[in-house]
Design a protein around this motif. Structure first.
Motif, PDB file in Angstrom:
ATOM      1  N   LEU A 135      -1.659  -4.787  -6.493  1.00 24.18           N
ATOM      2  CA  LEU A 135      -2.313  -3.631  -7.112  1.00 24.18           C
ATOM      3  C   LEU A 135      -1.704  -3.363  -8.488  1.00 24.18           C
ATOM      4  CD1 LEU A 135      -4.387  -1.286  -6.374  1.00 24.18           C
ATOM      5  CD2 LEU A 135      -2.325   0.123  -6.118  1.00 24.18           C
TER       6      LEU A 135
ATOM      7  N   HIS B  52       1.710   4.899  -0.622  1.00 23.83           N
ATOM      8  CA  HIS B  52       0.885   3.746  -0.216  1.00 23.83           C
ATOM      9  C   HIS B  52       0.873   3.496   1.279  1.00 23.83           C
ATOM     10  CE1 HIS B  52       0.215   1.917  -4.267  1.00 23.83           C
ATOM     11  NE2 HIS B  52       1.344   2.554  -4.545  1.00 23.83           N
ATOM     12  N   THR B  53       1.537   4.314   2.043  1.00 22.16           N
ATOM     13  CA  THR B  53       1.542   4.035   3.479  1.00 22.16           C
ATOM     14  C   THR B  53       1.928   5.257   4.298  1.00 22.16           C
ATOM     15  OG1 THR B  53       2.392   2.567   5.208  1.00 22.16           O
ATOM     16  CG2 THR B  53       3.965   3.223   3.528  1.00 22.16           C
TER      17      THR B  53
ATOM     18  N   ASN C 202      -7.943   2.863  -4.650  1.00 22.04           N
ATOM     19  CA  ASN C 202      -7.537   1.588  -5.252  1.00 22.04           C
ATOM     20  C   ASN C 202      -8.742   0.823  -5.794  1.00 22.04           C
ATOM     21  OD1 ASN C 202      -4.816   0.619  -2.949  1.00 22.04           O
ATOM     22  ND2 ASN C 202      -4.880   1.982  -4.689  1.00 22.04           N
TER      23      ASN C 202
ATOM     24  N   ASP D 254       4.996   3.878  -5.082  1.00 18.42           N
ATOM     25  CA  ASP D 254       5.669   4.117  -3.803  1.00 18.42           C
ATOM     26  C   ASP D 254       7.050   4.742  -4.067  1.00 18.42           C
ATOM     27  OD1 ASP D 254       4.673   2.452  -0.963  1.00 18.42           O
ATOM     28  OD2 ASP D 254       6.309   3.880  -0.922  1.00 18.42           O
TER      29      ASP D 254
ATOM     30  N   ASP E 146       7.102  -6.369   3.749  1.00 23.26           N
ATOM     31  CA  ASP E 146       6.032  -5.522   3.259  1.00 23.26           C
ATOM     32  C   ASP E 146       5.954  -4.360   4.240  1.00 23.26           C
ATOM     33  OD1 ASP E 146       4.013  -5.532   1.163  1.00 23.26           O
ATOM     34  OD2 ASP E 146       2.539  -5.531   2.776  1.00 23.26           O
ATOM     35  N   GLU E 147       6.017  -3.158   3.744  1.00 19.32           N
ATOM     36  CA  GLU E 147       5.895  -1.977   4.598  1.00 19.32           C
ATOM     37  C   GLU E 147       6.919  -1.942   5.717  1.00 19.32           C
ATOM     38  OE1 GLU E 147       1.994  -0.115   5.092  1.00 19.32           O
ATOM     39  OE2 GLU E 147       1.261  -2.156   4.856  1.00 19.32           O
TER      40      GLU E 147
ATOM     41  N   GLU F 143      -4.101   1.380   7.779  1.00 15.07           N
ATOM     42  CA  GLU F 143      -4.151   0.682   6.489  1.00 15.07           C
ATOM     43  C   GLU F 143      -4.452   1.723   5.421  1.00 15.07           C
ATOM     44  OE1 GLU F 143      -3.049  -1.924   4.726  1.00 15.07           O
ATOM     45  OE2 GLU F 143      -4.238  -3.366   5.866  1.00 15.07           O
ATOM     46  N   ALA F 144      -3.521   1.910   4.501  1.00 19.52           N
ATOM     47  CA  ALA F 144      -3.711   2.972   3.507  1.00 19.52           C
ATOM     48  C   ALA F 144      -5.019   2.762   2.743  1.00 19.52           C
ATOM     49  CB  ALA F 144      -2.529   2.996   2.548  1.00 19.52           C
ATOM     50  N   SER F 145      -5.212   1.564   2.226  1.00 21.35           N
ATOM     51  CA  SER F 145      -6.457   1.264   1.512  1.00 21.35           C
ATOM     52  C   SER F 145      -6.952  -0.132   1.874  1.00 21.35           C
ATOM     53  CB  SER F 145      -6.224   1.349  -0.004  1.00 21.35           C
ATOM     54  OG  SER F 145      -7.271   0.712  -0.689  1.00 21.35           O
ATOM     55  N   GLY F 146      -6.097  -1.116   1.592  1.00 27.56           N
ATOM     56  CA  GLY F 146      -6.562  -2.497   1.606  1.00 27.56           C
ATOM     57  C   GLY F 146      -7.179  -2.771   0.250  1.00 27.56           C
ATOM     58  N   THR F 147      -7.003  -3.984  -0.251  1.00 32.21           N
ATOM     59  CA  THR F 147      -7.646  -4.373  -1.504  1.00 32.21           C
ATOM     60  C   THR F 147      -8.320  -5.737  -1.332  1.00 32.21           C
ATOM     61  OG1 THR F 147      -5.436  -5.060  -2.174  1.00 32.21           O
ATOM     62  CG2 THR F 147      -6.281  -3.044  -3.151  1.00 32.21           C
TER      63      THR F 147
ATOM     64  N   GLY G   7      -0.178  -6.213  -0.915  1.00 35.60           N
ATOM     65  CA  GLY G   7      -1.103  -5.299  -1.580  1.00 35.60           C
ATOM     66  C   GLY G   7      -0.492  -4.459  -2.690  1.00 35.60           C
ATOM     67  N   LEU G   8       0.691  -3.923  -2.442  1.00 41.74           N
ATOM     68  CA  LEU G   8       1.291  -3.024  -3.424  1.00 41.74           C
ATOM     69  C   LEU G   8       1.617  -3.732  -4.736  1.00 41.74           C
ATOM     70  CD1 LEU G   8       3.701  -0.233  -3.137  1.00 41.74           C
ATOM     71  CD2 LEU G   8       4.769  -2.321  -3.933  1.00 41.74           C
TER      72      LEU G   8
ATOM     73  N   VAL H 178      -4.137   6.408  -1.788  1.00 47.25           N
ATOM     74  CA  VAL H 178      -4.809   5.279  -2.418  1.00 47.25           C
ATOM     75  C   VAL H 178      -6.224   5.006  -1.895  1.00 47.25           C
ATOM     76  CG1 VAL H 178      -2.706   4.153  -3.219  1.00 47.25           C
ATOM     77  CG2 VAL H 178      -3.509   3.717  -0.882  1.00 47.25           C
TER      78      VAL H 178
ATOM     79  N   TYR I   3      -0.275  -4.084  12.919  1.00 44.88           N
ATOM     80  CA  TYR I   3      -1.320  -3.075  12.689  1.00 44.88           C
ATOM     81  C   TYR I   3      -2.577  -3.665  12.062  1.00 44.88           C
ATOM     82  CZ  TYR I   3      -0.925  -2.275   7.588  1.00 44.88           C
ATOM     83  OH  TYR I   3      -0.967  -2.411   6.232  1.00 44.88           O
TER      84      TYR I   3
HETATM   85  O1  H53 Z   1      -0.345  -1.133  -0.550  1.00 42.35           O
HETATM   86  C1  H53 Z   1      -1.686  -1.436  -0.894  1.00 42.35           C
HETATM   87  C2  H53 Z   1      -2.645  -0.861   0.115  1.00 42.35           C
HETATM   88  C3  H53 Z   1      -2.263  -1.298   1.525  1.00 42.35           C
HETATM   89  C4  H53 Z   1      -0.802  -1.012   1.786  1.00 42.35           C
HETATM   90  C5  H53 Z   1       0.052  -1.655   0.721  1.00 42.35           C
HETATM   91  C6  H53 Z   1       1.547  -1.445   0.824  1.00 42.35           C
HETATM   92  C7  H53 Z   1       2.396  -2.524   0.602  1.00 42.35           C
HETATM   93  O2  H53 Z   1       1.891  -3.723   0.306  1.00 42.35           O
HETATM   94  C8  H53 Z   1       3.799  -2.352   0.661  1.00 42.35           C
HETATM   95  C9  H53 Z   1       4.328  -1.118   0.916  1.00 42.35           C
HETATM   96  C10 H53 Z   1       3.479  -0.034   1.131  1.00 42.35           C
HETATM   97  O3  H53 Z   1       3.999   1.172   1.334  1.00 42.35           O
HETATM   98  C11 H53 Z   1       2.101  -0.204   1.090  1.00 42.35           C
HETATM   99  O4  H53 Z   1      -0.468  -1.509   3.031  1.00 42.35           O
HETATM  100  O5  H53 Z   1      -3.081  -0.640   2.441  1.00 42.35           O
HETATM  101  O6  H53 Z   1      -3.951  -1.279  -0.191  1.00 42.35           O
HETATM  102  C12 H53 Z   1      -1.931  -0.902  -2.290  1.00 42.35           C
HETATM  103  O7  H53 Z   1      -2.048   0.473  -2.291  1.00 42.35           O
END
Ligand code: H53
Length: 836
Positions: free
Chosen positions: A138, A373-374, A480, A335, A287-288, A668-672, A134-135, A451, A569
């Motif tokens: 985006l 983003h998280t 987002n 981030d 990722d994350e 989930e911060a946003s999801g796209t 996602g990041l 986001v 998650y």
């Molecule tokens: O970022 C997306 C969000 C999504 C979130 C993602 C993300 C990563 O892909 C990698 C690291 C991170 O801190 C966050 O998981 O929810 O939509 C864009 O903002």
């Protein structure tokens, strides 16, 4: 090659082969590129040669816009957004450039006339997978929108030689294969060796008093690496703006250490070179999930330092003083990965350009914005102090000084609060010492945003609460968005034509105008066409699945799709529990009324994330049983599609009936992906998490399948001592599902294979699958019922598409421009270089 006729002077305008758009010119230019760039003629050319020839033909048509844009920005000293991101998940360029140039149909026609299939050539492109999920995606959507809105912007990142791994599935398990995306060359980039810069690492610092009597610091590094920029044009949709994505590649400062070479140490001489080049060698595939590897910190420092030096070069080239830095540039930190920029800009201003602290700090804090983003604790970057100080001895000194001054400010605002001081400190001293990158980003930025609305609230209440107390005015939300050019126009040409036939094509740039198709939601003719299109796309995907996996899926079944990174998650395994529930129902009563469904999964797991990899195996194992059980009689199919990437995503979103957005609330911060599905007419089954909340608000609660605990309920349940086993014991249906897994039914009798999954669910269940289980199953039953009324389903589907205007990345970028970056559009006029 065909020779050009000479026109009678002054009467005929010949179309230039590098800019002309007539079918004849395009064909000629294409054959010319095949000959002069690929060195082939049609009889010898491979599909890749044709792809390359076409890519160069299209690139030629971008270049005038690109150079006009650069020239205009230079002449007007335009205020510029710099988007610093360790990841840019661009996806294939060719199709997108055809759309944005507005020449898709012409090129299609030209290729057809040459006996070629444009779709095949589009498939040929190896996508630059320079991101995880996602990041990174985006960042790519934002570049598209910045250019479309004519905002001066530069994307800065790393040109990884190997992007995200290719995923194979063997015996149901993920296998990672190196992504050699540069193997056949990259026609979209241009190297700019003139603008190479150097980045220092290690060594020590020395202080001295300069000729004006000022205290100064000199950094004597252990190694110096060269950063070479590669530029890719990013064209906006039907505008002349073509911005730049500038990615840095690492090289040794000298290709050989000639001293070592001459003394006979050939290996040592080459080693130094390959060591430096390692920095941009490979994308970290997590990722994350924070990875405390020194190479990762080297990568972050590398692209940040290269990019900031590049901005200073641009400023100086435009004869602007360094004092103007924050007026010329607004720099966004995607981030915390580029958060070292705060210390690096301070160092450049003070050590390399002789500025005093207060002035440098004023410039620095006015320059940066930070996007969080998280909230996941495992994603928060903190570098062991020892590792950090050894690699960046000057930066740690600067960070100590920032911290000293910052904590003095905290003491004034919050006297006698040692707990707060230790939480806010840039250095974590609670045990082993760490540098906290989020804290550095917060102190060094003038704006901090989450986001999605829910996420931005949670940021203020949880991870950055102390910073919110300290600087409430810095905090904002920017929900987002995704680009409708790639994810509707390019991915879904059939739906695009239908919509455009009704309301014109203004919606592509002004997505709110999609509302105008709401009026057709009750028009039986429109509904029919809308549904026919979805059916045809599902049929295409079914054919693709058949050829990839040999599984036959029924295109009239409900396509229930979950594609995204595999993470606990995100709860792909909750989706799997539902499949087993349906399977158990069929086994208990083979004639049970079950709405036929095709369950599609796709996504990569971080190579070191054991549970995620086990979830992939789990899904494949369920598929193996369910897909061939005669009792199921084809009513359920389970398919895991390998190697989910942008190219494949574009085929998947338009084919979905149901989009699975089922993360635990608050995670989930946003999801796209949720947005891309819904824009293409899928209905969502989802929790009140991330941007789901806002999507539901927009499309209407009656057009969204909601289930599960809220963020507050999740927190309360955990606080009260969550016991997943209680759900297992009190819910017969759930117990049968779990027992079926534990019995070895899906693992050829092996009761050990999925035990880690089962044990985790019964005894830990950090993401509350069992607590949400019944609510999810009930909601899925509503989905099944709703799908039986196709007409009503289609109506809901149309309304989803019609009401997604808010989630265009154009809206997100407008928000950033107004509230954070304070930057205005600079329209570009097309100048004809061929005439000068
Ligand atoms: O970022 C997306 C969000 C999504 C979130 C993602 C993300 C990563 O892909 C990698 C690291 C991170 O801190 C966050 O998981 O929810 O939509 C864009 O903002």
């Amino acid at each position: 090659m065909q020779t050009l006729p000479t026109p009678p002077s002054g009467s005929v305008q010949i179309e230039d082969d590098r800019t002309g758009l007539s079918i004849e010119t395009l064909k000629r230019a294409f054959l010319d590129n095949l000959f002069y760039i690929q060195g082939k003629f049609p009889a010898l050319a491979s599909k890749n040669d044709y792809y390359m020839a076409l890519a160069y033909t299209v690139r030629d048509r971008l270049l005038r816009r690109w150079l006009n844009t650069a020239e205009t920005y230079t002449n007007t000293q335009a205020r510029t957004v710099c988007y610093l991101s360790a990841e840019f998940l661009m996806g294939p360029h060719l199709g997108n450039n055809l759309i944005n140039l507005g020449i898709y149909d012409q090129i299609n026609q030209a290729m057809t006339e040459l006996g070629l299939d444009l779709n095949e050539l589009l498939q040929q492109e190896e996508e630059p997978g320079l991101g995880n999920g996602g990041l990174g995606r985006l960042a790519a959507c934002y570049l598209d929108s910045l250019a479309t809105l004519e905002i001066p912007a530069l994307g800065y990142g790393i040109r990884y030689e190997f992007g995200i791994f290719d995923q194979e599935i063997r015996d149901g398990w993920q296998v990672e294969i190196t992504d050699k995306w540069l193997r056949y060359g990259n026609p979209w980039e241009i190297a700019r060796p003139d603008w190479a810069v150097e980045v220092k690492y290690g060594g020590h610092t020395e202080s001295f008093i300069d000729e004006h009597g000022n205290y100064r610091v000199r950094w004597v590094p252990f190694k110096v690496v060269k950063g070479l920029p590669y530029d890719t044009p990013i064209l906006g949709y039907k505008v002349n703006t073509a911005n730049t994505l500038r990615l840095w590649s690492a090289e040794a400062t000298e290709s050989f250490d000639f001293g070592a070479f001459n003394s006979g140490d050939y290996f040592g001489a080459v080693h130094q070179k390959s060591n430096s080049e390692n920095i941009s060698k490979v994308l970290y595939p997590n990722d994350e999930q924070y990875q405390g590897k020194v190479l990762r910190l080297e990568q972050q420092m590398f692209f940040v330092s290269c990019s900031l030096q590049d901005m200073i070069r641009i400023l100086q080239m435009q004869n602007m003083s360094l004092e103007k830095f924050p007026e010329k540039f607004s720099v966004q930190l995607n981030d915390t990965h580029p958060a070292i920029a705060v210390a690096e800009l301070m160092r450049l201003l003070m050590d390399e350009h002789g500025m005093q602290w207060d002035n440098a700090w004023n410039i620095t804090t006015r320059t940066f914005g930070y996007t969080n983003h998280t909230l996941l604790p495992e994603a928060l970057e903190r570098w062991p102090l020892k590792l950090f100080s050894e690699l960046l001895p000057r930066h740690i000194e600067i960070i100590y000084e920032i911290n000293r001054r910052f904590l003095d400010d905290v003491r004034i605002k919050f006297p006698d609060d040692p707990g707060r001081l230790s939480r806010l400190s840039l250095i974590d001293e609670s045990g082993e010492k760490y540098v906290r990158m989020a804290n550095l980003a917060c102190v060094g930025s003038s704006a901090i945003n989450g986001v999605a609305a829910l996420h931005s609230e949670l940021v203020k209440q949880t991870v950055l609460k102390d910073f919110y107390d300290m600087y409430p005015e810095k905090f904002t939300n920017v929900t987002n968005g995704v680009t409708p050019r790639r994810f509707v126009v390019l991915s879904n040409p059939r739906m695009t034509s239908l919509i455009t036939s009704k309301i014109g094509d203004n919606w592509i740039k002004h997505l709110d105008e999609l509302r105008r198709i709401e009026q057709f939601a009750d028009d039986p003719g429109f509904r029919y066409e809308f549904r026919q299109i979805k059916q045809a796309i599902k049929q295409d995907l079914a054919n693709h699945i058949k050829s990839e996996t040999d599984v036959e899926v029924d295109p009239s079944s409900l396509f229930d799709i979950q594609v995204k990174r595999i993470h606990e998650y995100k709860r792909q395994h909750l989706n799997a529990l539902h499949i087993i529930h349906l399977y158990n129902r069929i086994k208990a009563n083979p004639s049970a009324e079950i709405t036929p469904r095709t369950f599609l999964f796709g996504g990569k797991a971080a190579p070191g994330y054991y549970m995620a990899k086990l979830i992939i195996k789990f899904i494949n194992s369920i598929g193996e049983v369910v897909n061939r059980d005669p009792d199921v009689a084809g009513r359920l199919k389970v398919v895991f599609l390998k190697d989910y990437n942008v190219k494949f995503a574009q085929r998947v979103y338009p084919a979905a009936d149901l989009s699975e957005q089922i993360s635990t609330a608050g995670k989930e911060a946003s999801g796209t992906g949720n947005m891309k599905f819904s824009m293409n007419g899928a209905l969502t089954i989802g929790t009140l998490d991330g941007a789901n909340v806002e999507i539901r608000e927009e499309v209407g609660a009656e057009n969204f399948f909601l289930f599960g605990l809220t963020t507050e309920e999740v927190a309360a349940k955990k606080a009260a001592g969550y016991r997943p086993i209680d759900y297992y014991e009190s819910n017969n249906d759930l117990r049968q599902v779990i027992d079926r897994i534990a019995s070895g039914f899906f693992s050829h009798g092996d009761t050990g294979l999925f035990r880690p999954l089962v044990d985790n669910l019964l005894h830990k269940d950090e993401y509350l699958l069992l607590a949400d289980y019944q609510s999810y199953i009930d909601c899925q039953e509503q989905v099944s019922q709703a799908y039986r009324n196709w007409d009503h389903w289609t109506r809901m589907s149309i309304l989803n598409t019609a009401r997604m205007g808010k989630f265009s990345s154009d809206r997100s970028i407008r928000d950033y421009c107004q509230n954070i970056w304070k930057v205005q559009p600079v329209p570009i006029e097309l100048k004809d270089y061929t005439q000068s």
